[in-house]
Enzyme design. Structure first.
Site, PDB file in Angstrom:
ATOM      1  N   ARG A   1       0.741  -1.194   0.029  1.00  0.00           N
ATOM      2  CA  ARG A   1      -0.055  -0.189  -0.034  1.00  0.00           C
ATOM      3  C   ARG A   1       0.866   1.411   0.053  1.00  0.00           C
ATOM      4  O   ARG A   1       0.461   2.349   0.662  1.00  0.00           O
ATOM      5  CB  ARG A   1      -0.890   0.061   1.207  1.00  0.00           C
ATOM      6  CG  ARG A   1      -2.163  -1.173   1.190  1.00  0.00           C
ATOM      7  CD  ARG A   1      -3.148  -1.187   0.016  1.00  0.00           C
ATOM      8  NE  ARG A   1      -3.745  -2.236   0.223  1.00  0.00           N
ATOM      9  CZ  ARG A   1      -3.418  -3.524  -0.468  1.00  0.00           C
ATOM     10  NH1 ARG A   1      -2.225  -3.747  -1.218  1.00  0.00           N
ATOM     11  NH2 ARG A   1      -3.935  -4.435  -0.294  1.00  0.00           N
TER      12      ARG A   1
ATOM     13  N   SER B   1     -10.840  -0.402   3.584  1.00  0.00           N
ATOM     14  CA  SER B   1      -9.933  -0.649   4.682  1.00  0.00           C
ATOM     15  C   SER B   1      -9.530   0.633   5.199  1.00  0.00           C
ATOM     16  O   SER B   1      -8.822   1.407   4.341  1.00  0.00           O
ATOM     17  CB  SER B   1      -9.016  -1.735   4.447  1.00  0.00           C
ATOM     18  OG  SER B   1      -9.320  -2.741   3.787  1.00  0.00           O
TER      19      SER B   1
ATOM     20  N   GLU C   1      -4.705   3.708   6.178  1.00  0.00           N
ATOM     21  CA  GLU C   1      -4.550   3.469   4.629  1.00  0.00           C
ATOM     22  C   GLU C   1      -5.115   4.375   3.918  1.00  0.00           C
ATOM     23  O   GLU C   1      -4.636   4.997   3.006  1.00  0.00           O
ATOM     24  CB  GLU C   1      -4.948   2.002   4.338  1.00  0.00           C
ATOM     25  CG  GLU C   1      -4.680   1.757   2.762  1.00  0.00           C
ATOM     26  CD  GLU C   1      -5.684   0.360   2.232  1.00  0.00           C
ATOM     27  OE1 GLU C   1      -5.447  -0.545   3.124  1.00  0.00           O
ATOM     28  OE2 GLU C   1      -6.526   0.552   1.271  1.00  0.00           O
TER      29      GLU C   1
HETATM   30  C1  LIG Z   1     -15.637  -0.272  -0.636  1.00  0.00           C
HETATM   31  C2  LIG Z   1     -14.059  -0.122  -0.824  1.00  0.00           C
HETATM   32  C3  LIG Z   1     -13.203  -1.225  -1.065  1.00  0.00           C
HETATM   33  C4  LIG Z   1     -11.777  -0.943  -1.340  1.00  0.00           C
HETATM   34  N1  LIG Z   1     -11.063  -2.028  -1.521  1.00  0.00           N
HETATM   35  C5  LIG Z   1      -9.830  -1.731  -1.816  1.00  0.00           C
HETATM   36  C6  LIG Z   1      -8.900  -3.152  -2.040  1.00  0.00           C
HETATM   37  O1  LIG Z   1      -9.548  -4.317  -2.028  1.00  0.00           O
HETATM   38  N2  LIG Z   1      -7.668  -2.670  -2.259  1.00  0.00           N
HETATM   39  C7  LIG Z   1      -7.167  -1.606  -2.156  1.00  0.00           C
HETATM   40  O2  LIG Z   1      -5.873  -1.392  -2.468  1.00  0.00           O
HETATM   41  N3  LIG Z   1      -7.781  -0.435  -2.129  1.00  0.00           N
HETATM   42  C8  LIG Z   1      -9.247  -0.751  -1.807  1.00  0.00           C
HETATM   43  N4  LIG Z   1      -9.981   0.527  -1.629  1.00  0.00           N
HETATM   44  C9  LIG Z   1      -9.266   1.853  -1.703  1.00  0.00           C
HETATM   45  C10 LIG Z   1      -9.647   2.464  -3.005  1.00  0.00           C
HETATM   46  O3  LIG Z   1     -10.527   2.053  -3.679  1.00  0.00           O
HETATM   47  C11 LIG Z   1      -8.269   2.423  -3.791  1.00  0.00           C
HETATM   48  O4  LIG Z   1      -7.074   2.890  -3.280  1.00  0.00           O
HETATM   49  C12 LIG Z   1      -8.270   3.205  -5.084  1.00  0.00           C
HETATM   50  O5  LIG Z   1      -7.006   3.182  -5.905  1.00  0.00           O
HETATM   51  C13 LIG Z   1      -8.474   4.835  -4.773  1.00  0.00           C
HETATM   52  O6  LIG Z   1      -8.872   5.564  -6.065  1.00  0.00           O
HETATM   53  P1  LIG Z   1      -9.589   6.741  -6.218  1.00  0.00           P
HETATM   54  O7  LIG Z   1      -9.337   7.144  -7.839  1.00  0.00           O
HETATM   55  O8  LIG Z   1     -10.766   6.721  -5.650  1.00  0.00           O
HETATM   56  O9  LIG Z   1      -8.468   7.786  -5.439  1.00  0.00           O
HETATM   57  P2  LIG Z   1      -8.788   9.006  -4.588  1.00  0.00           P
HETATM   58  O10 LIG Z   1      -9.351   8.675  -3.367  1.00  0.00           O
HETATM   59  O11 LIG Z   1      -9.384  10.150  -5.588  1.00  0.00           O
HETATM   60  O12 LIG Z   1      -7.364   9.332  -4.328  1.00  0.00           O
HETATM   61  C14 LIG Z   1      -6.385   8.772  -3.443  1.00  0.00           C
HETATM   62  C15 LIG Z   1      -4.996   9.290  -3.393  1.00  0.00           C
HETATM   63  O13 LIG Z   1      -4.626   9.371  -4.448  1.00  0.00           O
HETATM   64  C16 LIG Z   1      -4.127  10.655  -4.908  1.00  0.00           C
HETATM   65  N5  LIG Z   1      -4.573  10.671  -6.359  1.00  0.00           N
HETATM   66  C17 LIG Z   1      -5.747  10.383  -7.124  1.00  0.00           C
HETATM   67  N6  LIG Z   1      -5.614  10.223  -8.554  1.00  0.00           N
HETATM   68  C18 LIG Z   1      -4.300  10.810  -8.709  1.00  0.00           C
HETATM   69  C19 LIG Z   1      -3.697  11.195  -9.854  1.00  0.00           C
HETATM   70  N7  LIG Z   1      -4.246  11.123 -11.249  1.00  0.00           N
HETATM   71  N8  LIG Z   1      -2.359  11.781  -9.640  1.00  0.00           N
HETATM   72  C20 LIG Z   1      -1.767  11.864  -8.627  1.00  0.00           C
HETATM   73  N9  LIG Z   1      -2.532  11.583  -7.359  1.00  0.00           N
HETATM   74  C21 LIG Z   1      -3.472  10.989  -7.357  1.00  0.00           C
HETATM   75  C22 LIG Z   1      -5.130  11.662  -4.281  1.00  0.00           C
HETATM   76  O14 LIG Z   1      -4.833  12.666  -4.156  1.00  0.00           O
HETATM   77  C23 LIG Z   1      -5.109  10.976  -2.733  1.00  0.00           C
HETATM   78  O15 LIG Z   1      -4.099  11.132  -2.089  1.00  0.00           O
HETATM   79  C24 LIG Z   1     -11.381   0.260  -1.435  1.00  0.00           C
HETATM   80  C25 LIG Z   1     -12.247   1.469  -1.298  1.00  0.00           C
HETATM   81  C26 LIG Z   1     -13.743   1.051  -1.149  1.00  0.00           C
HETATM   82  C27 LIG Z   1     -14.466   2.352  -0.914  1.00  0.00           C
END
Ligand SMILES: Cc1cc2nc3c(=O)[nH]c(=O)nc-3n(C[C@H](O)[C@H](O)[C@H](O)COP(=O)(O)OP(=O)(O)OC[C@H]3O[C@@H](n4cnc5c(N)ncnc54)[C@H](O)[C@@H]3O)c2cc1C
Length: 339
Positions: free
Chosen positions: A164, A238, A334
């Site tokens: 992570r 998580s 996380e």
């Molecule tokens: C129900 C649920 C289940 C999940 N299961 C998992 C799992 O099994 N495994 C796992 O690893 N994660 C899991 N996650 C967490 C999450 O889905 C992941 O971390 C996902 O990759 C986040 O993507 P996002 O586009 O929503 O990021 P955001 O929440 O929009 O951003 C996350 C971080 O990345 C930065 N960021 C976003 N996009 C960019 C970009 N293009 N350039 C630079 N920085 C950027 C943001 O500023 C922030 O710091 C889960 C979340 C939920 C709600």
């Protein structure tokens, strides 16, 4: 490109927290990303780069510019008989990308089905689930340097992926906007059914020679049965990482708590499931005001309605304290805390 003032970020975070951003802009193209970086002195202000908002906790109004990345497109950049290199733009939904790959029978991401969010955020924390993580299929990414607007390429090694973790959460935090990612996928998929309940689901369905579509379907079914859907109950998956502790400390704990699970981790460490620790502290299913630890998965903190970011943060702190008091283990978030 239009910059809006005072925009509610509630629709842009899966916790469903009400918080305003002083400025908000949505970017559709690579040129827009570069123009924004070159026109405004972005290094002088607070920035929040947004994908799907599924891994952030807004602790208060955001006194800066929120930049929603909407770049779209998926294309093959190279292929041979065995492998295919596929580029996805940062604003593509991660699960849609996985679905696309599964339909084409390109193996490697099927175990990561149904993870919310966008492709651009996937390398940020080296997303992982069901025995794999994107490091295993990641080839390279392109990112725009915020200070200059210039495009830079990072290969797998340069991303310094860990559990992570990546370089973008550490030494390059806040320095780049990821615009596209290239994945190296397998045209002759090697299936990974060893983790969690995947094999059980396949057995139940009588599937003896699974395809990657079967694996993807199994992962989706398991996730839907265990994890709350953010569209119905605000959450960010998580909330905490699984802590890694020295083997000697684990052994001491094992003497006292004989049931404590542990998995080998690098550097003579043992990874302990944070969910188990939290459950032992009686948090599973507990409701505190508008928040709580989910009834099926204690590691997932939820917003039961109108929780503020601070309420979630307070709950997280209480959970951290009780885990520390009982096990002398620090669990760290996380989820990215935004203030
Ligand atoms: C129900 C649920 C289940 C999940 N299961 C998992 C799992 O099994 N495994 C796992 O690893 N994660 C899991 N996650 C967490 C999450 O889905 C992941 O971390 C996902 O990759 C986040 O993507 P996002 O586009 O929503 O990021 P955001 O929440 O929009 O951003 C996350 C971080 O990345 C930065 N960021 C976003 N996009 C960019 C970009 N293009 N350039 C630079 N920085 C950027 C943001 O500023 C922030 O710091 C889960 C979340 C939920 C709600």
């Amino acid at each position: 490109m239009r910059i809006f003032q005072n925009i509610s970020l509630k629709p842009y975070n899966t916790f469903g927290i009400e918080a305003n951003a002083s400025q908000f802009v949505e970017l559709q193209t690579l040129e827009e990303v570069q123009v924004l970086c070159q026109t405004f002195n972005l290094t002088d202000r607070k920035l929040l780069i947004l994908g799907g908002g599924s891994n952030i906790l807004l602790t208060k109004d955001f006194d800066g510019m929120a930049i929603k990345i909407n770049l779209k497109g998926i294309e093959i950049v190279k292929e041979n008989d065995e492998e295919v290199w596929v580029q996805a733009m940062a604003g593509e939904s991660w699960h849609s990308f996985v679905t696309h790959c599964v339909e084409k029978n390109w193996g490697g991401v099927e175990n990561l089905s149904l993870i919310p969010g966008c492709v651009g955020a996937a390398p940020m924390q080296n997303i992982g689930a069901y025995g794999t993580e994107i490091k295993a299929v990641f080839s390279s990414l392109k990112a725009v340097e915020i200070a200059t607007g210039e495009m830079v390429e990072f290969n797998n090694e340069a991303c310094e992926f860990g559990y992570r973790e990546s370089v973008f959460k550490n030494k390059y935090k806040g320095k780049y906007i990821i615009v596209s990612v290239i994945f190296k996928l397998n045209k002759k998929p090697i299936l990974n059914v060893s983790y969690g309940a995947i094999q059980d689901v396949l057995n139940e369905k009588g599937i003896t020679s699974p395809t990657i579509q079967d694996i993807s379907n199994a992962v989706i079914a398991i996730r839907q049965s265990k994890l709350p859907n953010p569209a119905e109950l605000g959450n960010a998956g998580s909330f905490f990482k699984n802590p890694e502790i020295p083997a000697e400390q684990y052994q001491r704990l094992k003497n006292e708590f004989t049931e404590i699970p542990g998995y080998p981790a690098p550097n003579n460490q043992v990874k302990v499931p944070a969910g188990w620790l939290i459950e032992q502290c009686q948090w599973k299913g507990k409701i505190v005001g508008n928040t709580g630890a989910h009834k099926n998965q204690a590691l997932v903190l939820v917003n039961y309605g109108n929780a503020t970011g601070n309420e979630i943060l307070n709950l997280a702190k209480q959970i951290q304290d009780s885990v520390y008091n009982q096990f002398k283990i620090n669990i760290s978030p996380e989820v990215n805390l935004i203030d």
